[in-house]
Design an enzyme around this catalytic site. Structure first.
Site, PDB file in Angstrom:
ATOM      1  N   GLU A 125       0.843  -1.330   0.779  1.00 49.98           N
ATOM      2  CA  GLU A 125      -0.115   0.274  -0.318  1.00 49.98           C
ATOM      3  C   GLU A 125       1.189   1.401   0.011  1.00 49.98           C
ATOM      4  OE1 GLU A 125      -2.520   0.180   3.569  1.00 49.98           O
ATOM      5  OE2 GLU A 125      -2.480  -1.958   3.311  1.00 49.98           O
ATOM      6  N   LYS A 127       1.902   4.797   1.461  1.00 52.00           N
ATOM      7  CA  LYS A 127       2.782   5.240   2.431  1.00 52.00           C
ATOM      8  C   LYS A 127       2.064   6.682   2.336  1.00 52.00           C
ATOM      9  CE  LYS A 127       4.929   4.887   6.473  1.00 52.00           C
ATOM     10  NZ  LYS A 127       5.270   6.863   6.664  1.00 52.00           N
ATOM     11  N   ASP A 129       1.521  10.519   3.578  1.00 52.03           N
ATOM     12  CA  ASP A 129       2.745  10.998   3.783  1.00 52.03           C
ATOM     13  C   ASP A 129       1.852  12.293   4.393  1.00 52.03           C
ATOM     14  OD1 ASP A 129       4.114  12.806   4.890  1.00 52.03           O
ATOM     15  OD2 ASP A 129       5.296  13.185   3.188  1.00 52.03           O
ATOM     16  N   TYR A 235      -6.736   2.647   6.042  1.00 45.39           N
ATOM     17  CA  TYR A 235      -5.887   1.247   5.862  1.00 45.39           C
ATOM     18  C   TYR A 235      -5.778   0.204   6.950  1.00 45.39           C
ATOM     19  CZ  TYR A 235      -2.278   5.175   7.793  1.00 45.39           C
ATOM     20  OH  TYR A 235      -1.854   6.103   8.977  1.00 45.39           O
ATOM     21  N   LYS A 323      11.032   2.885   2.736  1.00 43.09           N
ATOM     22  CA  LYS A 323      10.575   4.535   2.316  1.00 43.09           C
ATOM     23  C   LYS A 323      11.617   4.776   0.886  1.00 43.09           C
ATOM     24  CE  LYS A 323       9.951   6.598   5.364  1.00 43.09           C
ATOM     25  NZ  LYS A 323      10.420   7.209   6.323  1.00 43.09           N
ATOM     26  N   CYS A 428      40.178  14.786  24.830  1.00 44.91           N
ATOM     27  CA  CYS A 428      39.387  15.209  24.544  1.00 44.91           C
ATOM     28  C   CYS A 428      38.609  16.504  24.749  1.00 44.91           C
ATOM     29  CB  CYS A 428      38.069  14.661  26.103  1.00 44.91           C
ATOM     30  SG  CYS A 428      36.313  15.166  26.275  1.00 44.91           S
ATOM     31  N   CYS A 431      37.055  17.969  28.269  1.00 45.47           N
ATOM     32  CA  CYS A 431      37.808  17.942  29.435  1.00 45.47           C
ATOM     33  C   CYS A 431      39.563  17.800  29.207  1.00 45.47           C
ATOM     34  CB  CYS A 431      37.262  17.088  30.348  1.00 45.47           C
ATOM     35  SG  CYS A 431      37.757  15.422  29.983  1.00 45.47           S
ATOM     36  N   CYS A 446      36.466   9.543  25.084  1.00 46.96           N
ATOM     37  CA  CYS A 446      37.041  10.426  26.103  1.00 46.96           C
ATOM     38  C   CYS A 446      37.346   9.865  27.657  1.00 46.96           C
ATOM     39  CB  CYS A 446      36.140  11.955  26.750  1.00 46.96           C
ATOM     40  SG  CYS A 446      36.616  12.340  27.994  1.00 46.96           S
ATOM     41  N   CYS A 452      34.652  14.971  33.553  1.00 47.38           N
ATOM     42  CA  CYS A 452      35.038  15.029  32.166  1.00 47.38           C
ATOM     43  C   CYS A 452      33.066  16.486  32.458  1.00 47.38           C
ATOM     44  CB  CYS A 452      34.650  14.249  31.110  1.00 47.38           C
ATOM     45  SG  CYS A 452      34.516  15.248  28.866  1.00 47.38           S
TER      46      CYS A 452
HETATM   47  S1  IVH Z   1      -0.451   0.936   8.743  1.00 52.57           S
HETATM   48  C1  IVH Z   1       0.743  -1.295  12.164  1.00 52.57           C
HETATM   49  N1  IVH Z   1      -0.956   1.506   6.286  1.00 52.57           N
HETATM   50  O1  IVH Z   1       2.854   5.740   8.240  1.00 52.57           O
HETATM   51  C2  IVH Z   1      -0.110  -0.487  11.582  1.00 52.57           C
HETATM   52  N2  IVH Z   1       0.790   3.473   7.878  1.00 52.57           N
HETATM   53  O2  IVH Z   1       5.116   4.668   9.418  1.00 52.57           O
HETATM   54  C3  IVH Z   1       0.523   1.551  11.569  1.00 52.57           C
HETATM   55  N3  IVH Z   1       0.616   5.924   7.124  1.00 52.57           N
HETATM   56  O3  IVH Z   1       1.602   5.535  11.697  1.00 52.57           O
HETATM   57  C4  IVH Z   1       0.067   1.925  10.233  1.00 52.57           C
HETATM   58  N4  IVH Z   1       0.320   4.616   4.870  1.00 52.57           N
HETATM   59  O4  IVH Z   1       0.675   6.955   9.982  1.00 52.57           O
HETATM   60  C5  IVH Z   1      -0.300   2.394   7.394  1.00 52.57           C
HETATM   61  N5  IVH Z   1      -0.723   1.948   4.296  1.00 52.57           N
HETATM   62  C6  IVH Z   1      -0.264   2.803   5.821  1.00 52.57           C
HETATM   63  C7  IVH Z   1      -0.142   3.855   6.219  1.00 52.57           C
HETATM   64  C8  IVH Z   1       0.506   4.153   7.626  1.00 52.57           C
HETATM   65  C9  IVH Z   1       0.540   6.048   5.569  1.00 52.57           C
HETATM   66  C10 IVH Z   1       1.462   5.930   8.425  1.00 52.57           C
HETATM   67  C11 IVH Z   1       0.801   5.931   9.375  1.00 52.57           C
HETATM   68  C12 IVH Z   1       2.120   5.317  10.379  1.00 52.57           C
HETATM   69  C13 IVH Z   1       3.226   5.585   9.884  1.00 52.57           C
HETATM   70  C14 IVH Z   1       4.375   4.669  10.277  1.00 52.57           C
END
Ligand code: IVH
Length: 706
Positions: A125, A127, A129, A235, A323, A428, A431, A446, A452
């Protein structure tokens, strides 16, 4: 925001500017909180804070006692009621490359005891932001919305959430209790339009869609939120009165049927190869999505597997965030400073001309250690093609997650002619003691110990930190102030403050940043911490290799301070005591050596003893009450040999969740040895000591799983 002038500020100008910013920010805070009448926009407020932080980063010595950067929480936060989440809101472990993703798959398979070839499906899925939000529905009606906060306690933003069109107010066909989790975010177009409106109204624009979403959701006046174009993707879920489905995929379908938006770039994937392919596909389309994502989240699809995999302290074992490569920016490295840490480690820090990376102003980056600066890794192999880093260089910086910024690259074509190779100090800088580098250690340390000042202050900061003594009103800033004025040189002194200075509220009152009331409050907060659980005391000592988790293990094992010290003191010369220490699963030779050496160091020990004299140390809290009636609660178990029904890691996690202690080796204190196939010396030792030996089957029967 333009921060370039900060580079050229003189010391006096910087001091004056910090004073001005402190006044302005205090005033803004007061207008907001006390009078409920903000005088500046969130954006302006953020800009002032950023400027203040950038100046403080460049002139740390000018940081004020009442520095606005020490004010806790966002400015909007304090206005909301607190909500305790019925189930913790988790965060995710991060993966940054293909290898991390493959490792994740291997760990999951190993934990579940699946072979390499067994099918294992994941969902992939985007992620999102934004900021996470938990929505609680009872009998299909939205009754509460809460931000993540620290994961356990968030802010009640129900009125605000009700203004978001993507969030249904009522749901048909939902379980009686339903907590939906997802992300509040903003579309790029909407963000641009909002910023245009802000600017037209004379308010500072938001730095990015996430800040805009956060600033918009966390408005005390929900009518302002209503005018902001917020959206929501669902999600995940928290507490439920009935399961939603059997797989993550079906659960998402179910969320859709409830009326939630679920991200339509979600896919099922058969393993790391398919996950990585999906990651590349989405990365290529990232800019066209219309909203910000910062990676992909992979989750084990089968919810019964998810349940078996369970959680670590704050992250699930069944998911990982992969990421996207971090944003980078080029800037000049002005100077290399050496910071001295709590355990004496000399850490080089790059002072940078402030530069914006992914919406955040960066003015420092870590340089790790001397090898890193010289262009070598821990094994002596070249990094950056063997290029070193010098003061005056142009460097490429990046932020990976929320961690300290790092340096990716050096531009040799722009290296000043007079740039010299950096010579790492062998004494150091604080110190003057010799700084030694042990063979095999990347870090130079140190040797000054408590003489120190840097180590002493860092130790004090650690001592008062949240997981340690956590004394209200006594943070890093304050202990530093007390140290400078000779009031607190070591932890024990904190508990003498009132006695020594106590009519003292008077004296304290005259100090910058302290009033009679806050002094009295501080004394009361210190008094309250004289009674403290053993694990916190052990952690607070700040011994090398002894983190929060280790401190808990040690406290559970020894039970009292006296038993702990007696055990550690005896260990170097008494095999049984050393064996006992090492029998704690999670305590290895390195930690044991660090513990015994630290407690045997005369000055350090004297300081610890002075502290202990002030305390009433409570035994560690018993293992969670929920397991009190489990048949293995409080028992010590050792697993050995090959288990067939579950992996060792799973067996251990399961036993611990039932309140048992899992040890690494058999001793007189062992209650059960669970012997799988091929159990060897441990089984023999158990027999010799008369410890009960159970087959895997018998163990499963005992815990009610067979
Ligand atoms: S699952 C275990 N799914 O990313 C369940 N999180 O870095 C927790 N986030 O705190 C999260 N998209 O705010 C999940 N498809 C996605 C997400 C997602 C964004 C965020 C969420 C979480 C953070 C963790």
């Amino acid at each position: 925001m333009d921060l370039t002038d900060i580079e050229t500020l003189s010391l006096d100008a910087a001091r004056a500017e910090l004073e001005r910013l402190a006044k302005e920010l205090h005033r803004a805070n007061e207008a907001y909180h006390t009078h409920d009448a903000p005088e500046i926009s969130d954006g302006e407020y953020d800009a002032l804070k950023q400027r203040n932080a950038a100046i403080e980063a460049r002139f740390p010595e000018l940081k004020r006692a009442d520095s606005p950067s020490e004010a806790v929480g966002g400015p909007v936060a304090e206005g909301f009621a607190k909500v305790t989440h019925a189930q913790r809101m988790l965060s995710l472990e991060n993966a940054f490359n293909a290898e991390d993703v493959q490792d994740f798959d291997i760990r999951v398979r190993r934990y579940l005891g699946l072979g390499d070839e067994a099918p294992l499906t994941y969902t992939s899925e985007p992620k999102i932001d934004g900021l996470s939000l938990s929505l609680r529905y009872e009998n299909g009606v939205l009754i509460q919305a809460a931000t993540r906060g620290d994961g356990s306690i968030g802010e009640n933003v129900t009125a605000n959430a009700r203004t978001i069109a993507d969030i249904p107010q009522t749901i048909a066909g939902a379980p009686e209790i339903l907590e939906i989790r997802g992300e509040v975010y903003m579309h790029h177009e909407d963000f641009a339009a909002l910023n245009a409106r802000q600017e037209a109204a004379g308010a500072k624009p938001f730095a990015n869609p996430r800040n805009a979403a956060a600033g918009s959701l966390r408005q005390l006046d929900a009518e302002i939120t209503r005018k902001r174009p917020l959206r929501f993707f669902a999600y995940a879920w928290g507490a439920l009165s009935a399961p939603l489905a059997e797989t993550q995929w079906e659960a998402l379908e179910r969320l859709k049927s409830f009326g939630f938006s679920v991200n339509d770039n979600t896919r099922e994937a058969s393993g790391p190869g398919a996950l990585l392919a999906h990651h590349s596909e989405i990365a290529a389309r990232r800019a066209l999505l219309g909203y910000d994502i910062d990676g992909m989240v992979y989750k084990v699809d089968d919810l019964s597997y998810q349940a078996r995999l369970g959680l670590r302290s704050t992250t699930p074992r069944w998911a990982i965030a992969h990421k996207f490569p971090a944003e980078t920016a080029w800037t000049r490295l002005e100077a290399i400073d050496i910071q001295v840490g709590r355990t004496g480690a000399l850490s080089p820090v790059a002072r940078l001309t402030p530069v914006t990376v992914g919406g955040v102003v960066v003015s420092n980056a870590t340089l790790h250690n001397e090898d890193y600066i010289a262009g070598r890794d821990a094994n002596g192999a070249e990094i950056r093609g063997g290029q070193d880093i010098r003061e005056g260089d142009w460097v490429e910086v990046y932020r990976a997650g929320d961690v300290i910024p790092k340096i990716a690259n050096v531009d040799l074509t722009r290296r000043p002619e007079d740039a010299r190779a950096y010579v790492f100090p062998e004494t150091c800088p604080r110190c003057g003691s010799v700084a030694m580098r042990e063979p095999g250690d990347a870090v130079r340390r140190c040797t000054g110990g408590l003489i120190c000042p840097a180590q002493a202050v860092e130790k004090l900061k650690h001592f008062v930190s949240r997981a340690a003594f956590d004394i209200e009103g006594l943070g890093a800033k304050q202990v530093e102030q007390f140290y400078q004025s000779d009031w607190v040189k070591e932890p024990a002194d904190i508990f003498c403050l009132k006695e020594r200075y106590g009519s003292g509220a008077q004296q304290l009152k005259n100090r910058e940043g302290w009033g009679a009331k806050s002094a009295e409050k501080l004394f009361a907060a210190i008094e309250a911490k004289r009674q403290i659980p053993l694990d916190r005391v052990i952690f607070a000592l700040g011994l090398r290799h002894v983190g929060e988790a280790a401190a808990k293990l040690l406290a559970q094992h020894y039970g009292t301070w006296q038993a702990f010290v007696a055990g550690v003191d005896a260990a170097p010369n008494d095999d049984a005591a050393m064996e006992d220490l090492l029998s704690i699963d999670g305590v290895g030779a390195v930690m044991a050596a660090s513990l015994t050496a630290s407690l045997a160091q005369p000055a350090e020990r004297a300081s610890i003893d002075r502290l202990i004299a002030h305390l009433e140390i409570a035994p560690p809290p018993p293992p969670a009450l929920a397991n009190a009636d489990s048949p293995v609660a409080g028992k010590t178990v050792v697993f050995t040999g090959t288990l067939t029904q579950m992996t060792r890691a799973e067996a251990k996690a399961r036993a611990e969740s039932l309140g048992a202690k899992v040890a690494g080796s058999v001793s007189k204190k062992t209650d059960y040895l669970v012997a799988g196939d091929g159990a060897g010396s441990k089984a023999k030792k158990a027999a010799d000591l008369g410890v009960e030996v159970l087959s895997e089957e018998a163990w499963r029967a005992l815990i009610g799983e067979a």
